[in-house]
Every structure is written in structure tokens, then in C-alpha cells.
Design an enzyme around this catalytic site. Structure first.
Site, PDB file in Angstrom:
ATOM      1  N   MET A   1      -5.751 -54.918 -15.683  1.00 52.28           N
ATOM      2  CA  MET A   1      -6.659 -54.147 -16.513  1.00 52.28           C
ATOM      3  C   MET A   1      -5.851 -53.253 -17.444  1.00 52.28           C
ATOM      4  O   MET A   1      -4.753 -52.782 -17.092  1.00 52.28           O
ATOM      5  CB  MET A   1      -7.589 -53.285 -15.657  1.00 52.28           C
ATOM      6  CG  MET A   1      -8.576 -54.062 -14.814  1.00 52.28           C
ATOM      7  SD  MET A   1      -9.746 -52.925 -14.010  1.00 52.28           S
ATOM      8  CE  MET A   1     -10.446 -54.016 -12.759  1.00 52.28           C
ATOM      9  N   GLU A   2      -6.407 -52.986 -18.599  1.00 53.89           N
ATOM     10  CA  GLU A   2      -5.744 -52.138 -19.586  1.00 53.89           C
ATOM     11  C   GLU A   2      -5.402 -50.765 -19.015  1.00 53.89           C
ATOM     12  O   GLU A   2      -4.406 -50.149 -19.401  1.00 53.89           O
ATOM     13  CB  GLU A   2      -6.675 -51.989 -20.787  1.00 53.89           C
ATOM     14  CG  GLU A   2      -6.118 -51.216 -21.951  1.00 53.89           C
ATOM     15  CD  GLU A   2      -7.116 -51.154 -23.098  1.00 53.89           C
ATOM     16  OE1 GLU A   2      -7.033 -50.196 -23.886  1.00 53.89           O
ATOM     17  OE2 GLU A   2      -7.979 -52.053 -23.203  1.00 53.89           O
ATOM     18  N   SER A   3      -6.193 -50.291 -18.072  1.00 48.40           N
ATOM     19  CA  SER A   3      -5.989 -48.955 -17.507  1.00 48.40           C
ATOM     20  C   SER A   3      -4.764 -48.866 -16.603  1.00 48.40           C
ATOM     21  O   SER A   3      -4.306 -47.769 -16.283  1.00 48.40           O
ATOM     22  CB  SER A   3      -7.221 -48.547 -16.707  1.00 48.40           C
ATOM     23  OG  SER A   3      -7.407 -49.455 -15.620  1.00 48.40           O
TER      24      SER A   3
ATOM     25  N   SER B   1       0.871 -49.948 -19.112  1.00 47.61           N
ATOM     26  CA  SER B   1       0.242 -51.223 -19.475  1.00 47.61           C
ATOM     27  C   SER B   1       0.613 -51.617 -20.898  1.00 47.61           C
ATOM     28  O   SER B   1       0.913 -52.784 -21.174  1.00 47.61           O
ATOM     29  CB  SER B   1      -1.287 -51.118 -19.358  1.00 47.61           C
ATOM     30  OG  SER B   1      -1.681 -50.926 -18.031  1.00 47.61           O
TER      31      SER B   1
END
Length: 273
Positions: free
Chosen positions: A51-53, A85
Site C-alpha cells: 500500500m502507498e501508506s 514507500s
């Protein structure tokens, strides 16, 4: 005889097939996460979903509500931060990312910022977020467009595809060399990019769609693959997975967004664009 399937299911499954075993993938909420979950479950067990987070190597349980929804996971290898990320992408560690687009030109450059004049827009879009970074540095990017449009010139240049075509992307310094959009997936077909010119061409048609219907949406002389074919139909296993993993989606919200985008494009066209 294979099960009947919806257009949404066809799009998710076609996107999922772009994921190879062992790929490291940045996934957004919605279609990308469902595609990633399906790929990992059915044909790419060693893919690393991120995930981008900063939630890394997660095992999807249900579709996430946002990019940091750890409760949607069965578990994950570790959690870092958004900065890490992004820097993983800059260093060439991301193989595939998925991005939705509102406008796209013939070389895969993308607008997700605004439709119409920037200061007096017909529609204000979510903006870049991580889109510019991921399209700039991921090795391959799968683009999806449901309510958007093809244009000769973007209303706003958010993220770089192949810039002016040819080797202009590599010359610009974007890393790694040879990166860029690998596919555009729309409600009518699958588009690829020529290996030399980097211009978009029609590679596959979804069932029931004609070349003429696709060309009506494209303001330039769209090239068509010599071996143009029909998008491969989903298997029963793929359909069953989607219906288990994501049996309900926010259709209303999705339709409202697409209706807003479509109306904004109509307004732009009425202005003589």
C-alpha cells in the site's frame, strides 16, 4: 460453459493478469487491490503487495477503505511510512503500479488534476497524490480509465508517460530506463504502447465492441494492432474469487464520480475543445 461476467469483473481480471509471480506492486484502493488480491491468490503467489501508506507484503482479507487500512489485511510483513514507500519507487524496487486516469494523450501522459481551466475548472480531480512519483519511477504502470477521455493536449499535465514519444522519456532522466506505462485499460478495450515510437495503439477489443466505436473516442488517427484480438474471457475461478473477495462495491459513489467526469468533458467539448 464459462459463467457470465460483468464489465467490472472483466476489467479487474484483465488488470490482474498484468501481475507476474514475484512482482512488487503498489496498489491503490478499488480495482487495483482486488486485481492484486486475485493475482496473488490464483497465479502470482510470490507477488509482494504494497500500500502507498507503507503496509508491505500484505495478505488481503477484504477490499480496503483507504491506503492505510490495516484492518483489511489478514496480516503483513512490516509497516513503514509513506516516505519510504515513495523512495522504494525512486530506487527501482517497484515493478508494477496501477493508476486511474481522467485524461490521457497518445503517449500515455496523464491528467488527474483538473478538467477545464485550472483556476475556473469544470471538475476538480483528486490531484497527483503518488501518481506522478509512481508513473515516473515504477518499472511498469497499468493505467485504467472508466469515465475519462483521450485528448490531443491535456488540460493539466499531472504525470509523465512517454512525454513526446520515442526515447524522450529515457532522455529526461526518469529511472529506470525502459519504464513507463505498459497498458491502458478502458471500458472498450486494451491499449499498448509501440516499442519504438511509444505511441498508444489498440491491442484488444472487449467483447461486442468495434474498432469504429473505439476510434470515435480518440481525437487522433489511432493505430490498431495487426493481430488485434478480443480480450480474453475470465475463467470461472477468477470470477468466483472476485465475488467472494469483493461481493459489493460502492457502485453509487463510482457512478457519481464517472457521471461528474463525463459531464465535465461534455462542458469542455461545448467550449470548442
Amino acid at each position: 460453459m464459462a459463467k457470465k461476467y460483468t464489465l467490472d469483473e472483466l476489467l479487474i481480471i484483465t488488470a490482474a493478469r498484468e501481475i507476474k509471480d514475484g512482482d512488487r506492486i503498489i496498489l491503490g484502493v478499488g480495482l487495483p487491490t482486488t486485481a492484486g488480491a486475485m493475482a496473488k491468490a490464483l497465479h502470482a503467489p510470490n507477488a509482494t503487495l504494497m500500500m502507498e501508506s507503507g503496509i508491505i507484503d500484505f495478505e488481503p482479507l477484504v477490499p480496503p477503505n483507504h491506503i492505510a487500512d490495516a484492518n483489511a489485511c489478514r496480516g503483513f510483513s512490516y509497516a513503514t511510512d509513506l516516505f519510504s514507500s515513495f523512495t522504494m519507487t525512486y530506487r527501482g524496487y517497484v515493478d508494477v503500479c496501477f493508476l486511474g486516469v481522467a485524461q490521457i494523450d497518445r503517449f500515455g501522459n496523464v491528467n488527474t488534476t483538473v478538467i477545464g481551466d485550472y483556476y475556473k475548472p469544470d471538475l476538480r480531480l483528486p490531484g497527483s497524490g503518488g501518481a506522478c512519483d509512481f508513473l515516473s519511477y515504477a518499472k511498469h504502470t497499468v493505467l485504467t480509465m472508466r469515465g475519462g477521455e483521450f485528448v490531443e493536449k491535456l488540460d493539466y499535465f499531472t504525470s509523465p508517460g512517454y512525454l513526446d514519444g520515442g526515447d524522450s522519456r529515457d532522455k529526461s532522466g526518469l529511472f529506470p530506463k525502459g519504464s513507463g506505462p505498459s497498458m491502458l485499460l478502458t471500458t472498450k478495450g486494451v491499449f499498448r504502447f509501440d516499442a519504438v515510437t511509444k505511441e498508444m495503439y489498440l491491442a484488444k477489443l472487449h467483447p461486442g465492441v468495434t474498432v469504429e466505436q473505439v476510434k470515435k473516442d480518440v481525437p487522433w488517427d489511432l493505430k490498431v494492432a495487426d493481430d488485434l484480438s478480443t480480450t480474453d474471457a475470465p475463467t470461472d475461478a477468477e470470477i468466483d474469487f472476485i465475488r467472494r473477495f469483493a461481493p459489493t462495491e460502492s457502485v453509487g459513489r463510482k457512478l457519481m464520480y464517472e457521471l461528474g467526469v463525463t459531464n465535465a468533458f461534455k462542458k469542455a467539448q461545448e467550449r470548442g475543445k
